[in-house]
Scaffold this active site. Sequence first.
Site, PDB file in Angstrom:
ATOM      1  N   TYR A 142       0.824  -1.217   0.000  1.00 54.14           N
ATOM      2  CA  TYR A 142       0.000   0.000   0.000  1.00 54.14           C
ATOM      3  C   TYR A 142       0.856   1.264   0.000  1.00 54.14           C
ATOM      4  O   TYR A 142       0.392   2.338  -0.351  1.00 54.14           O
ATOM      5  CB  TYR A 142      -0.960   0.031   1.203  1.00 54.14           C
ATOM      6  CG  TYR A 142      -2.039  -1.028   1.162  1.00 54.14           C
ATOM      7  CD1 TYR A 142      -2.155  -1.909   0.083  1.00 54.14           C
ATOM      8  CD2 TYR A 142      -2.947  -1.153   2.197  1.00 54.14           C
ATOM      9  CE1 TYR A 142      -3.136  -2.887   0.056  1.00 54.14           C
ATOM     10  CE2 TYR A 142      -3.946  -2.124   2.168  1.00 54.14           C
ATOM     11  CZ  TYR A 142      -4.026  -2.994   1.102  1.00 54.14           C
ATOM     12  OH  TYR A 142      -5.002  -3.960   1.081  1.00 54.14           O
ATOM     13  N   LYS A 191       3.498 -15.497   2.249  1.00 50.99           N
ATOM     14  CA  LYS A 191       3.415 -16.245   0.982  1.00 50.99           C
ATOM     15  C   LYS A 191       4.858 -16.549   0.577  1.00 50.99           C
ATOM     16  O   LYS A 191       5.326 -16.208  -0.517  1.00 50.99           O
ATOM     17  CB  LYS A 191       2.660 -15.385  -0.047  1.00 50.99           C
ATOM     18  CG  LYS A 191       2.296 -16.074  -1.332  1.00 50.99           C
ATOM     19  CD  LYS A 191       1.228 -17.132  -1.191  1.00 50.99           C
ATOM     20  CE  LYS A 191       0.998 -17.828  -2.512  1.00 50.99           C
ATOM     21  NZ  LYS A 191       0.196 -19.071  -2.387  1.00 50.99           N
ATOM     22  N   ASP A 223      -3.041 -18.218   1.541  1.00 48.14           N
ATOM     23  CA  ASP A 223      -4.195 -18.902   0.930  1.00 48.14           C
ATOM     24  C   ASP A 223      -4.743 -19.954   1.893  1.00 48.14           C
ATOM     25  O   ASP A 223      -5.955 -20.101   2.067  1.00 48.14           O
ATOM     26  CB  ASP A 223      -3.835 -19.502  -0.435  1.00 48.14           C
ATOM     27  CG  ASP A 223      -2.429 -20.111  -0.479  1.00 48.14           C
ATOM     28  OD1 ASP A 223      -1.648 -19.911   0.475  1.00 48.14           O
ATOM     29  OD2 ASP A 223      -2.107 -20.794  -1.468  1.00 48.14           O
ATOM     30  N   ASP A 247      -5.354  -6.788   5.800  1.00 50.41           N
ATOM     31  CA  ASP A 247      -6.555  -6.069   5.391  1.00 50.41           C
ATOM     32  C   ASP A 247      -7.648  -7.078   5.019  1.00 50.41           C
ATOM     33  O   ASP A 247      -8.801  -6.991   5.456  1.00 50.41           O
ATOM     34  CB  ASP A 247      -6.193  -5.184   4.178  1.00 50.41           C
ATOM     35  CG  ASP A 247      -7.254  -4.184   3.832  1.00 50.41           C
ATOM     36  OD1 ASP A 247      -8.267  -4.118   4.555  1.00 50.41           O
ATOM     37  OD2 ASP A 247      -7.089  -3.460   2.820  1.00 50.41           O
ATOM     38  N   ASP A 251     -10.976  -8.731   7.695  1.00 52.06           N
ATOM     39  CA  ASP A 251     -12.396  -8.651   7.353  1.00 52.06           C
ATOM     40  C   ASP A 251     -13.027 -10.042   7.367  1.00 52.06           C
ATOM     41  O   ASP A 251     -14.159 -10.223   7.826  1.00 52.06           O
ATOM     42  CB  ASP A 251     -12.585  -8.025   5.962  1.00 52.06           C
ATOM     43  CG  ASP A 251     -12.707  -6.513   6.040  1.00 52.06           C
ATOM     44  OD1 ASP A 251     -12.270  -5.939   7.060  1.00 52.06           O
ATOM     45  OD2 ASP A 251     -13.233  -5.898   5.086  1.00 52.06           O
TER      46      ASP A 251
END
Length: 356
Positions: A142, A191, A223, A247, A251
């Site tokens: 980001y 990852k 994943d 992020d 959620d």
Amino acid sequence: MILNLTLIPGDGIGPEVMGQAVKVLAKVCDKFGHTLKYETHLAGGAAIKERGTFLPDETLAAARKSDAVLFGAVGDFKYDTLPGDQRPENAILKLRKELGLYANLRPAILFKELADSSPVKKEITGGELDIMMVRELTGGIYFGEKGTKETPMGPAAYDVEIYSTEEIRRIAAAAFEIAAKRKKKVTSVDKANVLNSSRLWRSVVIETAKNYPGIELEHIYVDNAAMQLVRNPGHFDVIVTSNMFGDILSDEAGMIAGSLGMLPSASLGNGKFGLYEPAHGSAPDIAGQNKANPMAMILSAAMMLRYSFGLTREADAVENAVKSVLAGGVRTADIVGAGVKPVSTEEAGNLIGQKI
Ligand code: NAD
């Protein structure tokens, strides 16, 4: 103790839920002998309207002077046509960056009283959950280099995922410190099978873990983490991960807890200072109707008592008050079941205050 706060109610339901959190904090201060001092300042759409900017200098200056910030929410559909860099939502991004808040704590708590409002079956959640997501907040993709370039396949765009060892070390240390006060287990999500930045992430987390010998550390690919969260969420206690993975996963974990109206968060930096806000937005669709759920905001205030002031008994009192009203069947419109009359924002705040 004197609690010196900056309140930033913001837009939409922000001021409505903030009012309830202040009411509950005043009760806590009465009961435990503390003094509540606060200044209220503008941000977001409310600040654009009054001052022509989403984050007036005096708001930032007040935040810097206080022990902690309580933040409601910012954003309103009527500002959707503004250019990206002028929109109200920039207020929270700028505050986090200016205040050096690099660790985002998002607990996903499924209260047993609300087990049926989780979209995940009770056999899987066990009817009760308490996961702490620790997300890196000021680095990664980001904030990395962004750009466009020509390629043989046509114009392309890119965003660079970049982490320094120090950025990883400090967020890993934050996660281990939190785990030490919980079940002493950290799951680091990366990852590392594909990404260089993740391989550095993993090695720095392993190195940092050496300072916390009592804490169990495991690694899991992002994943697989997304899958395990809905397959066996009880497996997790503290999860630490990068900005973008956090992020998305926070959620996902949050939804397992039922309603956005129940989810608090904290953004911390070095030292005790922090910014505390509900995970939800300004909910313009229900703003001004006295029907928003104030519990995420009230639980954010409890996190503030715990993390910025070290007031464990007081934080427990707030969390227990929320549990107790839920156990008594009190529900706002977002979590109400069939045949139950929902209470208003004000009523929910009053009832929680009475339980302190
Ligand atoms: P939202 O979280 O505001 O609302 C999503 C849905 O959840 C809506 O139906 C809303 O009514 C409901 N909801 C949210 N909080 C609730 C509560 N406490 N009680 C009951 N119901 C609740 O997300 P959105 O609609 O995508 O965004 C609205 C505005 O908020 C946008 O301008 C967005 O950019 C902004 N936003 C701000 C923040 C922030 O300030 N940190 C975070 C997310 C979104």
